[in-house]
Every structure is written in C-alpha cells, then in structure tokens.
Design an enzyme around this catalytic site. Structure first.
Site, PDB file in Angstrom:
ATOM      1  N   SER A 144       0.721  -1.213   0.022  1.00  0.00           N
ATOM      2  CA  SER A 144       0.143  -0.023   0.026  1.00  0.00           C
ATOM      3  C   SER A 144       0.750   1.149   0.022  1.00  0.00           C
ATOM      4  O   SER A 144       2.039   1.150   0.235  1.00  0.00           O
ATOM      5  CB  SER A 144      -0.750  -0.023   1.185  1.00  0.00           C
ATOM      6  OG  SER A 144      -1.389   1.185   1.594  1.00  0.00           O
ATOM      7  N   TYR A 157      -3.389  -0.112  10.046  1.00  0.00           N
ATOM      8  CA  TYR A 157      -3.322  -0.440   8.503  1.00  0.00           C
ATOM      9  C   TYR A 157      -1.882  -0.282   8.027  1.00  0.00           C
ATOM     10  O   TYR A 157      -1.253  -0.942   7.445  1.00  0.00           O
ATOM     11  CB  TYR A 157      -4.234   0.456   7.657  1.00  0.00           C
ATOM     12  CG  TYR A 157      -4.460   0.028   6.185  1.00  0.00           C
ATOM     13  CD1 TYR A 157      -5.076  -1.055   5.804  1.00  0.00           C
ATOM     14  CD2 TYR A 157      -3.684   0.892   5.389  1.00  0.00           C
ATOM     15  CE1 TYR A 157      -5.235  -1.385   4.532  1.00  0.00           C
ATOM     16  CE2 TYR A 157      -4.060   0.489   3.938  1.00  0.00           C
ATOM     17  CZ  TYR A 157      -4.601  -0.710   3.637  1.00  0.00           C
ATOM     18  OH  TYR A 157      -4.803  -0.950   2.104  1.00  0.00           O
TER      19      TYR A 157
END
Ligand code: GCO
Length: 261
Positions: A144, A157
């Site tokens: 990500s 996250y």
C-alpha cells in the site's frame, strides 16, 4: 509474449471476490491462468463466481479465513490435491479500520494486523511448503501507499502494510534459492469499495488525492493488471523482494499546494 503467458498455471487470489483482487484475478485468467479465489463469506464467493462466469472465466471458490492457521492449512492441502499445484499466490485479502489512534481499541488494531499481516504469513507458509518442494512459485503481497507513508486515522493499517513490505523482503530472502519469486504490489489510491467513504465528489480528501497524484486521477482496478501479470509470469524470474508501486507517481513527489498550476 510467451514471457508473460500464464497458460497451464494455477493462481490463488485471496479475497478475490471484489475490488483490486477481482481485477487482478481476471487479468491473470485472461493471460491463461486457472483461477482459484477465496473469501470467508459463501455468499460473496457465489456472487463472484457468477461474475467471473459472465466474463467467460471459470473460477473455483474456496471458503476459509486467512487468519485461521488450521483452516488455511487444510484448505491449501485440499486445493493442491483437488485442483493441482498452486503456481501463483496473491495475498490480496485485507481490511482497514480508520480511527484516530488516541481512540482506537487495541482489539481493532490487532484485528487489522491479523488480517493484513499475519494472514499473508499463514497463507504463504502453507503454499510455500508446496512451492519449495517443486522449486517454483510466484507470490505477490498486496502492499500500500501506507507501506511507505503515514496518514491520520490509519495507524493499524500502516503498521500492517509496512510490516508486509518487510515480510515480502524476508520471504524473498528465504525462498529465492528455491526459485520462488516473492514481490509486492503497492497500489496508490484506487477507486474501490474500500476507498468509497473517502472518494466522494466535493469531499476535500477526493480533491486532495487527485492533486497529490501526478497522474491527476484515482487508479482504476485494471491499472494493476499489467504488474500482476508481470510478477506472476516468467518475465520476472530474477525479480526478488521488490515492491512495485502502481500509484500514478504519488511516492515520487511531495505534492503541490492547491493553488499551484
Ligand atoms: C486511506 C486509504 C488507503 C488505501 C490504500 C492506499 O484511508 O488512506 O484507504 O489506506 O486504501 O491502501 O495505498
């Protein structure tokens, strides 16, 4: 073009029932791969299989939870037995919880780490055991922007995706000698269900992302297909432990103020 062919290869895409996973899975199938998808919801699996069928793709669905060690172990054994060797694994299943860290419950933080970091560890371990014996395999971990950058509200996250980047390098280190190539794909900001809450027209975050991205737009899930095929095919046979960021240039730049041309 044979370099990029996935003919006679079997690919397992975790969470391949929607979003980026589905787009990449369709791409692999169109490049010739036999497709296996996973989810922890029977309904999502059934709907996805219908959607693949309407695109002319015969996908097999397996129900398991990527965080459940025993469940993953038996599912991978069953897939290897019933469908044949898993040549390509995409660790795509993931979740996000957006919450300021001062208010975040440890249990929520843990759950994100479980799914986004420990899940790929568990699935890779059991698939890796088969790949090592065959001395062949491709593994792609879905990283990500948050493997590199922080942002308000995404502490768990970012911790998980930063960890997944380093897990990718470690897997590559341990398994390259068995002819297993382990790499990551780091998508920039993509138009999916996951980003729907922050991708609303007129919403400051939407405008911010479009301005912050040199390409000047959100990614479309199909923008990932080329990189997924490259990292799944023999075109990448000497590529190990890399994270390819498919981000329209986000990580290349500091960005620009909203009044700059
Ligand atoms: C957010 C986004 C991100 C993206 C993505 C970026 O809240 O900032 O949801 O976390 O989903 O992973 O690469």
């Amino acid at each position: 073009m044979n370099l990029f062919s996935l003919k006679n290869k079997t690919a397992l895409v975790t969470g391949g029932t929607h979003g980026l996973g589905m787009a990449m899975a369709k791409g692999l199938a169109n490049a010739g791969a036999k497709l296996i998808i996973n989810d922890q919801s029977r309904e999502k699996l059934d709907n996805a299989i219908k959607e693949y069928a309407s695109a002319g793709i015969n996908a097999k669905g397996y129900l398991f939870d990527v965080t459940d060690d025993a469940g993953v172990k038996s599912a991978i054994a069953k897939i290897e037995n019933d469908e044949g060797p898993i040549d390509i694994l995409i660790n795509n299943a993931g979740i996000i919880k957006r919450c300021p860290m001062l208010e975040m419950e440890a249990s929520d933080f843990r759950q994100v780490i479980e799914v986004d970091l420990i899940g790929p560890f568990i699935v890779s371990k059991y698939v890796g055991q088969h790949m090592v014996k065959r001395k062949a395999g491709k593994i792609i971990n879905m990283c990500s922007m948050m493997s590199e950058l922080g942002r308000n509200t995404v502490s768990a996250y970012a911790a998980a995706k930063g960890g997944l980047k380093m897990l990718t390098r470690n897997m590559a280190t341990e398994w390259a000698r068995f002819n297993i190539q382990v790499n990551g794909i780091g998508p920039g900001y993509f138009a999916t269900e996951q980003t729907a809450p922050i991708r609303v027209d007129g919403h400051p975050f939407n405008e911010f992302i479009v301005n912050r991205t040199p390409a000047g737009r959100w990614g479309n899930p199909d923008d990932l297909v080329g990189t997924a095929i490259f990292l799944s095919s023999s075109a990448s046979d000497f590529v190990n432990g890399q994270i390819i960021y498919v981000d329209g240039g986000i990580l290349a730049t500091l960005g620009k103020p909203s009044n700059e041309l």
